[in-house]
Design an enzyme around this catalytic site. Sequence first.
Site, PDB file in Angstrom:
ATOM      1  N   PHE A 155      -0.278  10.247  -7.455  1.00 23.54           N
ATOM      2  CA  PHE A 155      -0.204   8.807  -7.217  1.00 23.54           C
ATOM      3  C   PHE A 155      -0.865   8.043  -8.342  1.00 23.54           C
ATOM      4  O   PHE A 155      -0.903   6.846  -8.328  1.00 23.54           O
ATOM      5  CB  PHE A 155      -0.855   8.444  -5.887  1.00 23.54           C
ATOM      6  CG  PHE A 155      -0.259   9.210  -4.729  1.00 23.54           C
ATOM      7  CD1 PHE A 155       1.122   9.397  -4.651  1.00 23.54           C
ATOM      8  CD2 PHE A 155      -1.050   9.750  -3.750  1.00 23.54           C
ATOM      9  CE1 PHE A 155       1.669  10.107  -3.591  1.00 23.54           C
ATOM     10  CE2 PHE A 155      -0.511  10.453  -2.679  1.00 23.54           C
ATOM     11  CZ  PHE A 155       0.851  10.637  -2.616  1.00 23.54           C
TER      12      PHE A 155
ATOM     13  N   SER B 289       0.839  -1.205   0.000  1.00 20.85           N
ATOM     14  CA  SER B 289       0.000   0.000   0.000  1.00 20.85           C
ATOM     15  C   SER B 289       0.876   1.258   0.000  1.00 20.85           C
ATOM     16  O   SER B 289       0.602   2.221  -0.723  1.00 20.85           O
ATOM     17  CB  SER B 289      -0.918   0.009   1.227  1.00 20.85           C
ATOM     18  OG  SER B 289      -1.637   1.214   1.300  1.00 20.85           O
TER      19      SER B 289
ATOM     20  N   TRP C 170       2.428   1.608  -3.412  1.00 17.64           N
ATOM     21  CA  TRP C 170       1.421   2.044  -4.388  1.00 17.64           C
ATOM     22  C   TRP C 170       1.353   3.575  -4.425  1.00 17.64           C
ATOM     23  O   TRP C 170       1.133   4.174  -5.480  1.00 17.64           O
ATOM     24  CB  TRP C 170       0.047   1.463  -4.005  1.00 17.64           C
ATOM     25  CG  TRP C 170      -1.077   1.912  -4.889  1.00 17.64           C
ATOM     26  CD1 TRP C 170      -1.527   1.305  -6.027  1.00 17.64           C
ATOM     27  CD2 TRP C 170      -1.919   3.070  -4.714  1.00 17.64           C
ATOM     28  NE1 TRP C 170      -2.566   2.000  -6.568  1.00 17.64           N
ATOM     29  CE2 TRP C 170      -2.833   3.086  -5.783  1.00 17.64           C
ATOM     30  CE3 TRP C 170      -1.983   4.081  -3.767  1.00 17.64           C
ATOM     31  CZ2 TRP C 170      -3.806   4.081  -5.920  1.00 17.64           C
ATOM     32  CZ3 TRP C 170      -2.939   5.073  -3.894  1.00 17.64           C
ATOM     33  CH2 TRP C 170      -3.827   5.062  -4.969  1.00 17.64           C
ATOM     34  N   HIS C 171       1.567   4.194  -3.252  1.00 21.57           N
ATOM     35  CA  HIS C 171       1.444   5.649  -3.197  1.00 21.57           C
ATOM     36  C   HIS C 171       2.593   6.368  -3.896  1.00 21.57           C
ATOM     37  O   HIS C 171       2.423   7.507  -4.341  1.00 21.57           O
ATOM     38  CB  HIS C 171       1.354   6.123  -1.740  1.00 21.57           C
ATOM     39  CG  HIS C 171      -0.005   5.928  -1.139  1.00 21.57           C
ATOM     40  ND1 HIS C 171      -0.405   4.736  -0.578  1.00 21.57           N
ATOM     41  CD2 HIS C 171      -1.068   6.757  -1.033  1.00 21.57           C
ATOM     42  CE1 HIS C 171      -1.653   4.852  -0.142  1.00 21.57           C
ATOM     43  NE2 HIS C 171      -2.080   6.060  -0.415  1.00 21.57           N
ATOM     44  N   GLY C 172       3.735   5.739  -3.983  1.00 21.97           N
ATOM     45  CA  GLY C 172       4.818   6.436  -4.652  1.00 21.97           C
ATOM     46  C   GLY C 172       6.121   5.664  -4.633  1.00 21.97           C
ATOM     47  O   GLY C 172       6.336   4.797  -3.772  1.00 21.97           O
TER      48      GLY C 172
END
Length: 478
Positions: A478, A322, A325-327
């Site tokens: 994102f 997770s 996934w954001h960066g």
Amino acid sequence: MLFNSLDFAVFLPIVFFLYWFVFNKSLKWQNLLVAGASYLFYGWWDWRFLSLILFSTLVDYFVGVQLGKTEKHSTRKFLLWLSILVNLGFLAFFKYYNFFLDNFKSAFSIAGYELNANSLNIILPVGISFYTFQTLSYTIDVYKNRMEPAKDFISFAAFVSFFPQLVAGPIERATNLLPQFYKNRKFEYSQGVDGVRQILWGLFKKVVIADNCAIYANYIFENSDTMSGSTLVLGALFFTFQIYGDFSGYSDIAIGTARLFGFKLMQNFAFPYFSRDIAEFWRRWHISLSTWFRDYLYIPLGGSRGGLSMKVRNTFIIFIVSGFWHGANWTFIIWGALNAIYFLPLLLSNRNRQNIDVVAANSYLPSFKEIRQIGLTFSLTVIAWVFFRAENVGHALRYLGGMIDSSVFSLPQIMSKRIFILIPFFFLIEWFGRKGEYGLQLIGIQWPKPLKAGLYYTVFVVIFLFAEKSAEFIYFQF
């Protein structure tokens, strides 16, 4: 096109008029309008990346149709992997290519070898993480026989590119949103009013709370080495409210806009800063992403069915993925891992589902115990957000180190009277509206019309008086 822009203020009424007054007798034409408007909405930002969405749409539509024609296991698996590789391949190239290259170069350098490869000047297509996960959910659900393949290409293209939630979610499941494109839709006044009310509250959170907090949060984080401990604490708090106002504001505008067109999107935020523990926080924060990872990663990994070591392993995988996934930055990975560590005591003591209902469900005020629990959860969240906001890991560690300096007891170097008025107003609306799907939904529902209108007018005036200049939403990156 930004929700908080003049372009969108012109775009939305035109699409609304065409949708309900020109194409209202044809479902096919309504869906075609939605798809066309969505491509225009996305292309307003950069036309070059429309080809990516179109290609992803064509691949997943083709895969869905072929899955519907065969029961052969090997063929179905090949089609599933085709969709996964195409979608995640685009995501990996645009979002993670330079990150992996830089880390490989560093690893080789430590081992005494120099890797001659240059980073690429890659522009990240806005929203690619969101629509990639949305289309993947469709292919996986068709593969798992949870739903039938799309009935026609126009409906499917409208589902993939649906403009209210295209660039920053909520990440809709195909099982929820796609069937809505097959049904005739009629305008309902109450649904329209609810949609406008949710848009109003979303705008307040974005342009009043998030954008005002951003001014001070950005300044403090960019000059953190010269700030006192108390100012750094204040900066972390400003960012905490900025990111919530920014992202939940976007979600509210998206959900409200979808309602204007007769669509029901899933709730994406449920007042997470009133959570009594971290498990509850993650059930209330970015719900569409959390449940996506639960259903398409955590459960396939074994979920909570195995022993304790498997539960711990899966929990860390979910949180770290997770974060990633954001960066493409170690700060996001550490942010995810830190939340997994927060979650661990609840998992080990089997108390991760002890706070399911809304806090203080039968009273206006929380108990002392609940205040203590909310305060602790909020504090842990603020600390984790420092990693999310910092430029790199070193910056985050210096920032946190500064927060525990003795200067934390001095007066902050940055003060803003209007922020300290606006945040309590925002906080009160959220608290008294916490039993609804968004802050303004249930407040004043039983009030006389003039009083209720006065509340909405007050929010509108506050937006007009305190709105900062249009700024992009954080989650666009994102």
